[in-house]
Design an enzyme around this catalytic site. Sequence first.
Site, PDB file in Angstrom:
ATOM      1  CG  HIS A   1      -0.268   0.195   2.522  1.00 34.21           C
ATOM      2  ND1 HIS A   1       0.321  -0.846   3.192  1.00 34.21           N
ATOM      3  CD2 HIS A   1      -0.048   1.290   3.285  1.00 34.21           C
ATOM      4  CE1 HIS A   1       0.857  -0.394   4.324  1.00 34.21           C
ATOM      5  NE2 HIS A   1       0.651   0.903   4.406  1.00 34.21           N
TER       6      HIS A   1
HETATM    7  C1  UD1 Z   1      -2.593   5.216   5.525  1.00 33.81           C
HETATM    8  C2  UD1 Z   1      -1.347   5.879   6.128  1.00 33.81           C
HETATM    9  C3  UD1 Z   1      -0.191   4.907   6.095  1.00 33.81           C
HETATM   10  C4  UD1 Z   1      -0.538   3.594   6.759  1.00 33.81           C
HETATM   11  C5  UD1 Z   1      -1.812   3.023   6.129  1.00 33.81           C
HETATM   12  C6  UD1 Z   1      -2.242   1.784   6.865  1.00 33.81           C
HETATM   13  C7  UD1 Z   1      -1.104   8.307   5.841  1.00 33.81           C
HETATM   14  C8  UD1 Z   1      -0.426   9.375   5.065  1.00 33.81           C
HETATM   15  N1  UD1 Z   1      -0.969   7.062   5.350  1.00 33.81           N
HETATM   16  O1  UD1 Z   1      -2.341   4.972   4.149  1.00 33.81           O
HETATM   17  O2  UD1 Z   1       0.912   5.480   6.796  1.00 33.81           O
HETATM   18  O3  UD1 Z   1       0.523   2.685   6.615  1.00 33.81           O
HETATM   19  O4  UD1 Z   1      -2.862   4.007   6.223  1.00 33.81           O
HETATM   20  O5  UD1 Z   1      -3.093   1.016   6.093  1.00 33.81           O
HETATM   21  O6  UD1 Z   1      -1.734   8.587   6.822  1.00 33.81           O
HETATM   22  N2  UD1 Z   1      -9.824   3.989   1.293  1.00 33.81           N
HETATM   23  C9  UD1 Z   1     -10.967   3.224   1.244  1.00 33.81           C
HETATM   24  N3  UD1 Z   1     -11.544   2.849   2.425  1.00 33.81           N
HETATM   25  C10 UD1 Z   1     -11.075   3.209   3.639  1.00 33.81           C
HETATM   26  C11 UD1 Z   1      -9.908   3.996   3.674  1.00 33.81           C
HETATM   27  C12 UD1 Z   1      -9.283   4.365   2.501  1.00 33.81           C
HETATM   28  O7  UD1 Z   1     -11.444   2.880   0.172  1.00 33.81           O
HETATM   29  O8  UD1 Z   1     -11.665   2.821   4.652  1.00 33.81           O
HETATM   30  C13 UD1 Z   1      -9.155   4.356   0.029  1.00 33.81           C
HETATM   31  C14 UD1 Z   1      -9.478   5.767  -0.436  1.00 33.81           C
HETATM   32  O9  UD1 Z   1      -9.590   5.766  -1.807  1.00 33.81           O
HETATM   33  C15 UD1 Z   1      -8.246   6.541  -0.045  1.00 33.81           C
HETATM   34  C16 UD1 Z   1      -7.134   5.494  -0.168  1.00 33.81           C
HETATM   35  O10 UD1 Z   1      -7.743   4.282   0.224  1.00 33.81           O
HETATM   36  O11 UD1 Z   1      -8.024   7.658  -0.845  1.00 33.81           O
HETATM   37  C17 UD1 Z   1      -5.927   5.776   0.717  1.00 33.81           C
HETATM   38  O12 UD1 Z   1      -6.328   5.968   2.082  1.00 33.81           O
HETATM   39  P1  UD1 Z   1      -5.484   6.941   3.048  1.00 33.81           P
HETATM   40  O13 UD1 Z   1      -6.076   6.892   4.393  1.00 33.81           O
HETATM   41  O14 UD1 Z   1      -5.333   8.283   2.410  1.00 33.81           O
HETATM   42  O15 UD1 Z   1      -4.040   6.338   3.043  1.00 33.81           O
HETATM   43  P2  UD1 Z   1      -3.553   4.828   3.141  1.00 33.81           P
HETATM   44  O16 UD1 Z   1      -2.946   4.442   1.836  1.00 33.81           O
HETATM   45  O17 UD1 Z   1      -4.640   3.982   3.702  1.00 33.81           O
HETATM   46  N1  UDP Z   2      -3.698  -6.542   8.250  1.00 37.00           N
HETATM   47  C1  UDP Z   2      -4.921  -7.197   8.348  1.00 37.00           C
HETATM   48  N2  UDP Z   2      -5.579  -7.514   7.195  1.00 37.00           N
HETATM   49  C2  UDP Z   2      -5.085  -7.215   5.959  1.00 37.00           C
HETATM   50  C3  UDP Z   2      -3.828  -6.561   5.880  1.00 37.00           C
HETATM   51  C4  UDP Z   2      -3.159  -6.221   7.043  1.00 37.00           C
HETATM   52  O1  UDP Z   2      -5.392  -7.494   9.458  1.00 37.00           O
HETATM   53  O2  UDP Z   2      -5.740  -7.530   4.961  1.00 37.00           O
HETATM   54  C5  UDP Z   2      -3.000  -6.186   9.494  1.00 37.00           C
HETATM   55  C6  UDP Z   2      -1.605  -6.745   9.587  1.00 37.00           C
HETATM   56  O3  UDP Z   2      -1.630  -8.070  10.109  1.00 37.00           O
HETATM   57  C7  UDP Z   2      -0.928  -5.739  10.503  1.00 37.00           C
HETATM   58  C8  UDP Z   2      -1.594  -4.431  10.127  1.00 37.00           C
HETATM   59  O4  UDP Z   2      -2.811  -4.781   9.489  1.00 37.00           O
HETATM   60  O5  UDP Z   2      -1.233  -6.041  11.857  1.00 37.00           O
HETATM   61  C9  UDP Z   2      -0.708  -3.656   9.212  1.00 37.00           C
HETATM   62  O6  UDP Z   2      -1.383  -2.574   8.702  1.00 37.00           O
HETATM   63  P1  UDP Z   2      -0.951  -1.854   7.361  1.00 37.00           P
HETATM   64  O7  UDP Z   2      -0.120  -2.758   6.528  1.00 37.00           O
HETATM   65  O8  UDP Z   2      -2.183  -1.308   6.766  1.00 37.00           O
HETATM   66  O9  UDP Z   2      -0.104  -0.613   7.889  1.00 37.00           O
HETATM   67  P2  UDP Z   2       1.414  -0.402   8.308  1.00 37.00           P
HETATM   68  O10 UDP Z   2       1.750  -1.395   9.362  1.00 37.00           O
HETATM   69  O11 UDP Z   2       2.268  -0.502   7.092  1.00 37.00           O
HETATM   70  O12 UDP Z   2       1.418   1.017   8.823  1.00 37.00           O
END
Ligand code: UD1
Ligand code: UDP
Length: 358
Positions: A198
């Site tokens: 991601h």
């Molecule tokens: C965010 C965090 C990242 C973290 C990740 C965990 C920031 C800058 N990034 O990234 O550090 O590792 O979360 O997963 O804060 N969306 C959905 N449903 C949801 C949420 C998001 O469809 O419930 C989609 C939307 O299109 C959105 C995109 O995902 O624009 C990205 O979501 P966003 O919260 O901006 O950043 P992440 O990539 O999730």
């Molecule tokens: N995770 C989950 N389901 C998924 C993908 C990730 O439960 O489909 C859990 C994973 O086991 C870990 C956490 O989400 O505990 C990691 O989150 P993510 O990768 O979104 O964020 P990051 O750790 O990179 O900030």
Amino acid sequence: MIGNRPQFIKAAAVSSHLRQCADETLVHTGQHYDHELSDVFFEQLEMPAPDHELGVGSGSHAEQTGAILCRLEPLIDELRPDALLVYGDTNSTLGGALVAAKAPVPLVHVEAGMRSGKLEMPEEINRLVVDSLGNLLLCSTETALQNLREEGRGAQAVVTGDVMADVALNLAAKARRESDVLERLGLDPGAFMVATAHRPGNVDQPEHLELLVELLAEAARIAPVVFPVHPRTGIRLEQAGLREGLAGRRIKVIEPVGYLDMTMLVLSARAVITDSGGLQKEAFLASVPCLTMRHETEWVETVDQGWNRLIGLNPSAVPTAIRDLPEPGNPSPAADIYGRGKAGERVAAAIAEWLAAS
Ligand code: UD1
Ligand code: UDP
């Protein structure tokens, strides 16, 4: 304060301990809102429901952070807490820290001191700002403490261990008992890999996404790959027209899964392929080799201990990494590096002690 997937897991390790020594008011920014990115963690990790939901949703960095500032500030003015506790390095963490600093309300940061040295990562900017504002900086590792010392912030820092590791260690047995993900997906233990991605640097540009797909296809030559797709990545795969072709290349795309299913997938995998911070640690704690699609990691111990290899988006590095890394299960990981499942307890104790002294 929490807002997205990894933060629900982190808070699950801390909340029950914190509530034994303080009144916790839980605020959810709403940065993650889909059931499988949010509610499922509250259910499976038996978390208390948030007391306040800010409903900020998705948007650009400015929109998301701005919405958190506007919606959190009046709430903090009303609640006037003894401290605001933030986790990790997301925009929810940044928004919370800025509001706390200006309220002013003392700021506590869990997972302080993590550094990649790459300002291209939005998380690195968030970490630097939050740690420069924090009054109590709680570190997952000695490396994090050292990073803070080098920035002149060592006096505010305490090493507690890693709260995410608590949950991984404490819920492994429950995941083995309760998850039926292997049966549902028709997977044999040890005969598949699990992948997640991601990071904007890996998925936002089509040419990087193409390389990522090539890399997973290379891994799938060794064993089929299960790929629970983060929504950011799902959207990018659709836009690039890449999603359709994955099944034919032995890459099984599924929706994001809940914590117990993910833990079961990690525990049973031949290897984990990821750019997630949390999953690198979870693979390590499960003694499962990890191929990290980045050029650096904040979780350097996983590499130093020989369980994690940084392969960037280089498909040809996959077979060598799989050959060189240990086979799952052997040797056991050095769990004490991340706190042996006691970090949540130590976080609560450090906060109680600090509050009593301030
Ligand atoms: C965010 C965090 C990242 C973290 C990740 C965990 C920031 C800058 N990034 O990234 O550090 O590792 O979360 O997963 O804060 N969306 C959905 N449903 C949801 C949420 C998001 O469809 O419930 C989609 C939307 O299109 C959105 C995109 O995902 O624009 C990205 O979501 P966003 O919260 O901006 O950043 P992440 O990539 O999730
Ligand atoms: N995770 C989950 N389901 C998924 C993908 C990730 O439960 O489909 C859990 C994973 O086991 C870990 C956490 O989400 O505990 C990691 O989150 P993510 O990768 O979104 O964020 P990051 O750790 O990179 O900030």
